[in-house]
Design an enzyme around this catalytic site. Structure first.
Site, PDB file in Angstrom:
ATOM      1  N   GLU A 103       0.849  -1.187   0.000  1.00  0.00           N
ATOM      2  CA  GLU A 103       0.000   0.000   0.000  1.00  0.00           C
ATOM      3  C   GLU A 103       0.884   1.237   0.000  1.00  0.00           C
ATOM      4  O   GLU A 103       2.094   1.156   0.298  1.00  0.00           O
ATOM      5  CB  GLU A 103      -0.922   0.013   1.222  1.00  0.00           C
ATOM      6  CG  GLU A 103      -0.201   0.183   2.540  1.00  0.00           C
ATOM      7  CD  GLU A 103      -1.163   0.134   3.733  1.00  0.00           C
ATOM      8  OE1 GLU A 103      -2.281  -0.381   3.564  1.00  0.00           O
ATOM      9  OE2 GLU A 103      -0.778   0.615   4.820  1.00  0.00           O
TER      10      GLU A 103
ATOM     11  N   ARG B 297      -9.042  -7.079  20.276  1.00  0.00           N
ATOM     12  CA  ARG B 297      -8.596  -7.410  21.633  1.00  0.00           C
ATOM     13  C   ARG B 297      -8.409  -6.111  22.389  1.00  0.00           C
ATOM     14  O   ARG B 297      -8.600  -5.024  21.844  1.00  0.00           O
ATOM     15  CB  ARG B 297      -7.267  -8.159  21.581  1.00  0.00           C
ATOM     16  CG  ARG B 297      -6.214  -7.409  20.767  1.00  0.00           C
ATOM     17  CD  ARG B 297      -4.835  -7.986  20.877  1.00  0.00           C
ATOM     18  NE  ARG B 297      -3.910  -7.450  19.895  1.00  0.00           N
ATOM     19  CZ  ARG B 297      -3.291  -6.289  19.992  1.00  0.00           C
ATOM     20  NH1 ARG B 297      -3.535  -5.495  21.033  1.00  0.00           N
ATOM     21  NH2 ARG B 297      -2.447  -5.886  19.059  1.00  0.00           N
TER      22      ARG B 297
END
Length: 666
Positions: free
Chosen positions: A192, A285
């Site tokens: 990217e 998380r």
């Protein structure tokens, strides 16, 4: 319907395990630790009500053994599993194993973990949900540079490469694939655009199991080195109301798109020049940096995770809605790493660990310092796991005061036995870009770390050895059984000064301190204006040029090393050299010594091979990082003393490269 949890097991170690246990104690929930052999004596094991051993030390034998952990929890009568962060915390398979074992999973649904676990797949989902994403060019050209190669699975900078030359793209992709395969078992990578001066901003989200979700504020995590976060703060500074609201909304949409439940973090890359932001990834998380959010909103995120797992609704958990942020909080990660050795992770005995704090693992009742530490004085820092020792968090009425109080706490900290990044953190907290809130993801890596590495030690290089010598002499004075009260070193007829020789951290050659001891105390043999005002094995007070300075001293009773600290000088660790060298301690010329304890990953040579200076001899792995050991000069490999998989100690002779050509076989 809610089902109160009675016993929580943490499938993790160190600081995060202790953090979860602290909340459980406040809620009246019993706790269970699982621990490897290497961690048996660490504080988190004693923090739990129950503990179960995972035989072995390396992660693959212990904290990555999901099925074994589930069996241990079930056998102990445990009811729920909290994964912490790292290890199996973002493993959909582990989440399913917990649920299949009829246990409560304190985390998001396995399907949400799976969807966000692949950065390639998650980007597709975010595009479909209308969340802005960075688009990779199908056929990169020079105009697209720089580019970033990233691992689809995992994180923490593993499998990540910045490409600045198009010719390097192929080799960097191959290197990233290999590292990702080794770290995560998945070699998938993608490319990217690399936003050179972007900021890393993330949004904390919370969803219940009924589809409702909210944003609990944002954090800036731009100060990074080697793609690892070093400093985090909340709220993220310098965002317009429009950008902040847009990020919060995009984060909630991201969680909703994958059916999220529990606490999670959506990470964005923010370009301050244009005000644009793009989705990076979602951490399914609890984040390492969650305490800064807890400080400014006054909520216990672990308690909220448990509440969601028990089946409570957001309306029950947040009856008054999301609190407005109050003040500002900053966190830094204290790592065991050596600035003098290219920031390599360090291991060994933490002789002293003392950071001033108002609380640990708990919400601050007022502005102050919180320390969440995984180690205590006397603990051994091993090579098998992450190099983070602790998180130090400051909460203040505003950003400037939070930065200042955190910097002051680090200056007053006493950390002895192994090298740490403490002084770099102090420099970063006082840096112009940090103070202005204009730091980017390249600030620490490209400027601060290099400036810090180039700094010469402050003050006279002979000062620290003199202070250490005086502290040792004071110790000997205290311990002597005859002539009590008479300083060690006193002589009726003085012919020459006493000489004490040290190895000093960051210096190649031994340093000799010269001093006298007489009935009036101790004095320097070389500097007339240096006066010892007070000397004990714990503190030495000196006066130079009319200025008085007090230096804390710690003499390690196990290693005999001398550690010096005060609030202004560069910290020093010194090792006393014996007056006579043991011949058994000598090593052959050309010996390659292990720079740290670790595991041998590969050996690239055999005895008899010809090597050139800089050629790879072997690769070590320590604290999740690989370190290459190279030939110091042209020559022939005379010895190879290790093989792949071997555990080595710091200073162990790994191989010997002799000068000259290989001998012909008869």
């Amino acid at each position: 319907m809610t089902t109160p949890i009675q016993l929580v097991a943490v499938a993790n170690r160190g600081e995060i395990a202790s953090r979860v246990f602290a909340t459980c104690r406040r809620l009246g929930i019993e706790t269970m630790a699982v621990f490897s052999d290497a961690d048996a004596d660490l504080p988190f094991v004693a923090d739990a009500d129950y503990a179960a051993r995972l035989p072995g030390s390396i992660p693959s034998e212990t904290y990555l053994q999901g099925e074994r952990i589930v069996r241990l929890v079930r056998a102990s009568g445990g009811q729920a599993v909290h994964p912490g962060y790292g290890f199996l915390s973002e493993s959909a398979d582990f989440a399913r194993a917990v649920l299949d074992g009829q246990l409560v999973w304190i985390g998001p649904p396995p399907e949400a973990i799976e969807a966000m676990g692949s950065k390639v797949r998650s980007k597709e989902l975010m595009r479909a949900a209308g969340v802005p994403t960075l688009e990779a060019p199908a056929e990169p050209t020079e105009s697209d540079l720089p580019l970033l190669v990233k691992a689809s699975a995992g994180g923490g900078g593993r499998g990540m490469r910045v490409v600045r030359r198009l010719d390097d793209l192929g080799s960097e992709v191959a290197a990233a694939e290999a590292e990702a395969r080794s770290a995560f078992g998945d070699g998938t990578v993608f490319v990217e655009p690399y936003v050179e001066s972007g900021r890393h901003v993330e949004v904390q989200v919370l969803f219940d199991t009924y589809g409702s979700g909210v944003a609990l504020g944002d954090r800036d995590c731009s100060l990074q080195r080697r793609h690892q976060k070093v400093m985090e703060e909340a709220p993220a500074p310098g965002l317009s109301d429009e950008v902040r609201a847009g990020m919060h909304q995009a984060a909630v949409e991201a969680g909703r798109a994958v059916g999220y439940a529990g606490a999670g973090t959506v990470e964005f890359l923010y370009d301050p020049a244009t005000g644009r932001f793009w989705f990076l990834e979602m951490n399914t998380r609890l984040q390492v940096e969650h305490p800064v959010t807890e400080c400014v909103i006054g909520l216990d995120l672990v308690a909220l995770q448990i509440g969601v797992a028990e089946g409570r609704t957001l309306a029950e958990l947040l009856p008054d809605g999301v609190p407005a942020p109050s003040g500002h909080a900053v966190e830094v990660r204290l790592y065991a790493e050596d600035p003098a050795a290219d920031w390599q992770p360090t291991a060994g005995r933490l002789a002293r660990f003392d950071v001033p704090a108002d609380t640990s693992f708990d919400l601050l009742a007022r502005h102050g310092i919180r320390v969440d530490a995984g180690y205590a004085s006397g603990d051994v820092v091993g090579t098998h796991y992450d190099a983070m020792l602790a998180k130090v968090i400051s909460w203040g009425p505003d950003r400037g005061s939070a930065l200042r109080s955190l910097r002051g706490a680090l200056r007053r900290a006493r950390l002895h036995g192994i090298a740490t990044n403490r002084d770099l953190l102090i420099a970063a907290l006082g840096d112009r870009d940090t103070l202005a809130g204009t730091m980017t993801t390249s600030t620490l890596e490209h400027r601060l770390a290099k400036e810090f590495a180039d700094l010469a030690p402050a003050g006279d290089p002979d000062f620290a050895p003199f202070v250490a010598a005086i502290a040792l002499a004071a110790r000997d004075t205290e311990q002597r059984t005859v002539q009590r009260g008479v300083p060690t070193g006193w002589r009726n007829v003085v012919s020459q000064p006493h000489r004490t020789t040290f190895l000093v951290s960051g210096r190649d050659e031994p340093v000799v301190a010269e001093w006298y001891g007489d009935r009036d105390g101790f004095r320097s043999a070389g500097e007339e204006d240096l006066h010892v005002i007070e000397a004990t094995p714990r503190r030495v007070v000196v006066e130079r040029g009319g200025f008085r300075q007090s230096i804390d001293v710690h003499i390690d009773p196990v290693t005999g090393e001398v550690h010096l600290d005060d609030d202004s000088m560069v910290r020093q660790s010194l090792r006393l050299l014996p007056r006579f060298t043991d011949p058994a301690d000598a090593v052959a010329s050309g010996s390659l010594l292990a720079p740290m304890p670790g595991t041998v990953v590969t050996v690239a040579v055999e005895p008899g091979d010809a090597v050139a200076a800089g050629d790879v001899v072997l690769v070590l792995e320590a604290m999740k990082m690989q370190h290459t050991v190279t030939a110091p000069h042209d020559g022939t490999v005379a010895e190879v003393n290790v093989e792949p998989g071997a555990q080595v100690a710091s200073g162990e002779v790994l191989a010997v490269v002799a000068t000259g050509e290989p001998e012909e076989s008869p």
